[in-house]
Design an enzyme around this catalytic site. Structure first.
Site, PDB file in Angstrom:
ATOM      1  CG  HIS A   2      -2.040   0.962   1.184  1.00 27.40           C
ATOM      2  ND1 HIS A   2      -2.103   2.046   2.018  1.00 27.40           N
ATOM      3  CD2 HIS A   2      -3.146   1.021   0.397  1.00 27.40           C
ATOM      4  CE1 HIS A   2      -3.201   2.743   1.766  1.00 27.40           C
ATOM      5  NE2 HIS A   2      -3.849   2.142   0.787  1.00 27.40           N
TER       6      HIS A   2
ATOM      7  NE  ARG B 275     -12.481   9.407   4.181  1.00 29.60           N
ATOM      8  CZ  ARG B 275     -11.738   8.612   3.433  1.00 29.60           C
ATOM      9  NH1 ARG B 275     -10.711   9.105   2.767  1.00 29.60           N
ATOM     10  NH2 ARG B 275     -11.986   7.319   3.355  1.00 29.60           N
TER      11      ARG B 275
ATOM     12  CG  HIS C  85      -6.760   9.621   0.617  1.00 27.02           C
ATOM     13  ND1 HIS C  85      -5.554   9.230   0.072  1.00 27.02           N
ATOM     14  CD2 HIS C  85      -7.468   8.479   0.825  1.00 27.02           C
ATOM     15  CE1 HIS C  85      -5.539   7.917  -0.057  1.00 27.02           C
ATOM     16  NE2 HIS C  85      -6.678   7.429   0.400  1.00 27.02           N
TER      17      HIS C  85
END
Length: 718
Positions: free
Chosen positions: A465, A594, A622
């Site tokens: 990732h 978030r 993000h």
């Protein structure tokens, strides 16, 4: 939205939990918020944007469709997982101690209210306002004779040739329907061509057909009037069953488990995934959607066929998939004001330079200083241009890149392929298991391999990732490396809608660390020691724990402790426990989360010093930023990391992730002020989490402050 969010006015004072500790000194389950319920609460904050009068009308419509898409994934993954756990024994495995059956009951209650509210917003708010601007979705009874004639011709020419009605009888069992496909169940009377009594049939709506059809301008006076495909089929469904009488026609949609099961001992990840992708279309059933006018007899028949109970039935007052209602209307006055994505000053003049020239080399800039981009306020162009310059530079020897979500049309992929064809040593670490992008990533892998690149799929059992690019260049008599590290994907589309940081650097220690990560991903052996970066699953979790411990120690020594963490989600128990410990010691902590938050803030004796807020607005937040003051007031050195990792079990313990320090003082200050303090001041898009686990929208007192709007003004207008 208050009723949907299930909220009551915020209590005065702090919530109390008794007891905080169990018999062996661990925090009790009451100290944690359930992950799945927290996820659902985030979807409700997204839905709330559809009612925000400050948002332009078509943007409110967009939020309504995003809520639909998010809820689809929530049922496909999270609810499906809970159903599976319940079948396997209904034992608690969550931080808050709830059983899957208990969670499913609460999720069903909240989700049903939310979906009801979603369609109320559509029918009572959005559609009437759109009609005022001559944008309409016409129902069958609203069509003029000329429009009905056109629709009939459209049905026979465009729709009927690709429809396949399927009768339900002993020779034709109930068809296997694709996940989330639009279907119609038709009730019939009479005999078919073979003399059989058929009383039910299924008509799948082909996915190749548009769900929204614009009527010709000559029939609407140039107005944007549309009909839904469902209306076209419904109006003419009797044409599919000549000689029989249609007594009912109702649309429905079935949601299935879409999570992929991939064993850790597979021989070929790509081949295994290709096999699993087909299974995703036909996973276990988790939800049935029908329209409110669907008779009880009909939906009960469907529930029995799909082996679902009534709690898994959602009756909706409109199309069963609002996501497909979104059309690219050319109405800028009903959308957010467009803006020009800025280029960092250091790279200005190089916007269209794909081949390094005298005075236009990005490598020359990076030998002098680090450069920061903050998407979407900054353009994604510099990332692409650096790759193109590397692909075309005769002095570049090798390029290494991680790819999580890019797509076959991505310029990133095209530049890597060009570099391979130009004789560079190109290594692409492609994470095939990026959810819902698996098929696209397999295509990317094949494309790069055909161009001559070395493609690897990372480490089985650990998703790659991390967002990393490394360029190796020969300069005079030495080798120099350049790196780009990011918090978001190498995806130009995402970079226009997601807030993310990207760091361009030639710092030798950071580049050496990035090189070490690639060595681990493509080779074997023990973890290489890092100079600057923190690297999951090896040093990131422990590094964060140590930095929190350092803040605790500062407070215990009579100094101040300060932590600010911004990410998408926090679920990892040890990190949460350590933050509770820090709060109890007196460390001041702000979390900007978030979506998912399992930490319970503002609880007496547990987390009085922790505040949690969520920003939901025009752009999807993000960025992941970790800040630790580290006794800066007494000469300590502040720490600030940007990262690809959320504070979740999977990111910190089961993925390959990187957190990179910001060493340049100017860039450090910019991220601290723009990426953290700026968001703590927001009183327009912010929600705050209370000790009961409820989110309350911040109410502006005095001048309003919109963090994203401030960044648009600050970065894009200068």
């Amino acid at each position: 939205m208050e009723s949907v969010l299930g909220q009551v006015p915020a209590p005065t004072g702090l919530t109390e939990i008794e007891p905080i500790f169990d018999a062996v000194g661990n925090f009790t389950p009451n100290c944690f918020i359930n992950r799945d319920l927290s996820t659902l609460r985030f979807q409700l904050r997204v839905l709330a944007q559809a009612t925000n009068p400050r948002h332009p009308l078509l943007e409110r419509m967009f939020f309504l469709t995003i809520f639909s898409s998010n809820m689809d994934e929530f049922f496909e993954i999270r609810v499906a997982g809970l159903l599976q756990k319940m079948k396997n024994g209904d034992k608690s495995s969550s931080l808050d101690g709830r059983k899957p059956s208990e969670l499913l009951a609460e999720i069903s209650q909240v989700a049903h209210r939310a979906v009801e509210e979603q369609y109320r917003i559509l029918n009572e708010d959005i559609l009437p306002e759109l009609a005022k601007h001559d944008i309409r979705y016409l129902k069958r009874h609203e069509l003029t004779p000329a429009q009905k004639a056109w629709m009939r011709e459209y049905f026979f020419n465009q729709v009927m040739p690709v429809l396949t009605p399927i009768s339900i009888d002993p020779a034709h069992p109930f068809p296997r329907l694709v996940n989330k496909s639009l279907n119609f169940i038709v009730s019939l009377e009479g005999k078919d061509a073979f003399g059989r009594d058929i009383n039910r049939a299924i008509v799948p709506a082909p996915r190749s057909l548009p769900r929204v059809i614009r009527l010709p301008d000559e029939l609407t006076g140039g107005k944007e009037h549309h009909v839904m495909l469902s209306a076209v089929i419904h109006e003419h469904v009797d044409e599919l069953f000549l000689g029989m009488k249609v007594t009912g026609c109702h649309q429905f949609r079935l949601t299935r488990n879409a999570d992929l099961a991939l064993a850790d001992d597979v021989d070929d990840i790509a081949k295994a995934l290709e096999g699993e992708l087909d299974n995703r279309r036909f996973g276990h059933k988790v939800r049935l959607e029908v329209t409110t006018n669907c008779p009880k007899e009909t939906y009960e028949f469907l529930l029995e066929e799909f082996e679902l109970d009534e709690s898994q039935l959602y009756r909706v007052n409109g199309p069963v998939n609002l996501t497909r209602m979104l059309t690219n209307f050319a109405r800028p006055e009903l959308k957010f004001t467009p803006f020009t994505h800025a280029i960092p000053k250091a790279f200005r003049g190089m916007e269209n330079v794909r081949t390094a020239k005298d005075g236009a080399s990005m490598f020359d800039v990076l030998t002098q200083k680090d450069v920061l981009v903050h998407h979407p306020f900054h353009a994604f162009t510099p990332v692409v241009n650096l790759l193109w310059q590397a692909a075309n530079d005769p002095d570049v020897l090798a390029i290494k890149q991680t790819i999580y979500r890019s797509g076959t049309n991505s310029e990133i992929v095209q530049a890597l392929a060009a570099a391979a064809r130009n004789g560079k040593e190109v290594t692409a670490v492609i994470e095939l298991r990026a959810r819902f992008d698996e098929a696209s990533n397999i295509e990317v892998a094949n494309m790069l391999q055909e161009a001559g690149a070395v493609v690897v799929y990372g480490v089985v059992g650990y998703k790659t990732h991390a967002k990393l690019m490394l360029i190796v260049r020969r300069e005079a008599d030495k080798i120099r490396r350049y790196a780009h590290l990011g918090t978001g994907n190498y995806h130009a589309g995402n970079a226009k809608a997601y807030t993310d940081y990207g760091l361009f650097t030639a710092n030798e220690e950071i580049c050496e660390d990035v090189h070490g990560v690639f060595q681990q991903l493509t080779g074997m052996g023990r973890p290489m020691p890092s100079h600057k970066i923190l690297h999951a699953p090896f040093t990131l979790h422990d590094g964060l724990m140590q930095m929190i411990d350092d803040e605790i120690a500062h407070v215990k020594n009579g100094k101040k402790g300060r932590i600010i963490l911004k990410c998408n989600a926090i679920t990892e128990r040890k990190i949460i426990n350590k933050l509770y410990e820090a709060s109890q010691a007196g460390v001041k902590i702000d979390l900007i989360i978030r979506s998912i938050c399992c930490l319970r803030p503002q609880v007496k004796g547990l987390s009085e010093n922790i505040k949690v807020r969520s920003i939901v607005g025009r752009f999807l937040e993000h960025t992941r930023v970790y800040y630790f003051a580290n006794d800066v007031e007494n000469g300590g050195k502040e720490r600030l990391f940007c990262s690809s990792a959320d504070l979740m079990d999977r990111n910190l313990l089961h993925r390959v992730e990187v957190a990179f320090p910001i060493l340049d003082k100017k860039l450090f200050k910019k991220i601290y002020e723009d990426g953290l303090i700026n968001y703590l001041q927001d009183n327009m898009q912010a929600w705050e989490l209370d000790g009961r686990g409820e989110w309350n929208q911040v109410q502006a007192s005095g001048e309003i402050y919109n963090a994203q709007a401030v960044l648009l003004e600050k970065i894009c207008m200068n």
